[in-house]
Enzyme design. Sequence first.
Site, short mmCIF file in Angstrom:
data_model
loop_
_atom_site.label_atom_id
_atom_site.label_comp_id
_atom_site.label_asym_id
_atom_site.label_seq_id
_atom_site.Cartn_x
_atom_site.Cartn_y
_atom_site.Cartn_z
N GLU A 58 35.56 41.17 35.24
CA GLU A 58 36.25 41.44 36.78
C GLU A 58 34.95 41.61 37.60
O GLU A 58 33.97 41.90 37.29
CB GLU A 58 37.25 42.45 36.43
N ASP A 80 44.22 36.05 41.86
CA ASP A 80 43.58 37.52 41.35
C ASP A 80 42.33 38.05 42.47
O ASP A 80 42.90 38.18 43.49
CB ASP A 80 43.22 37.24 40.10
N ASN A 95 44.57 43.93 43.94
CA ASN A 95 43.42 42.76 43.38
C ASN A 95 42.45 42.39 44.61
O ASN A 95 41.86 43.47 45.24
CB ASN A 95 43.91 41.48 42.56
#
Length: 294
Positions: A16, A205, A156
Amino acid sequence: MTSLDVAIRADAALGEGPTWDTREQRLIWVDILGSRVHTYDPLSGRRTVMVTEQHVGAAKPRVGGGLVVNLRDGVGLYGPAGSSGSSSSPNASGGFRWLHRELVPGRRGNDAAVAPDGALWAGSMRYDEDRGGGALSRIAADGTAHTVLDDVTVSNGTGWSPDGRLMYYIDTPTRRIDVFDVGEDQLPHNRRGLVTIDADEGYPDGLTVDAEGCVWVAFWDGGAVRRYTPDGRLDRVIALPVRRPTACAFGGADLTDLYITTARTGLVAPHPLSGSVLVVPGAGKGLAQPAFAG
């Protein structure tokens, strides 16, 4: 045809938060569930890994060197700003301290972003993804925290328009990309939907905003990164060989290479590149991301 390369072959459980560190000319990214902060210098190929004591949702560079990290129990700092030591690798040699602690059982930090004014916008979520169990908070340089959104499920992507007057935001299960006006108080107002995502496209996302003000979004379970114009029109789709891209960011010396983190968690048969960092050279022109002011 889009050229897609593998920047870093890895097996991150939940890669991420790619961030280009303009000071050090390196990519910073995290494996949330692996509790690791990674860096990568594309010129030398040098990579570093730091293990954190808690799950780490995001890591961003600080103005004076070191990192700010969004952990399970709050926001912390590695390497004090102004330290005379080297900040060339994200290790704990400069020391760690909490900037803002917020212990909520069953909850952890998730994606985060640094605003144009140098504040950290830190998102959170519950491990069980219970509806409304997360939040989005603004953390000032001195650690002062202000919860801006308190009815969030999976906080997110967060990003700002080139002029700083708009803020884009994603609460993933809503299947929306929202936009706010940013007031003189640097807080978002007038929330509205920019894009609503169809079920067959996956879940929005992480995001990044380019120099033209367009919004690039990674689609979890959608196997793609999509670019939207400031009025919400779909402008481009980059198909990926992985099912779960998580976030994207522009990097490289001229900020034209699009780096994409990916995940393998929850997949019965992950693609061999799931968990790696992908790159699309010359994808567009990004914005230099501010460092955290604390």
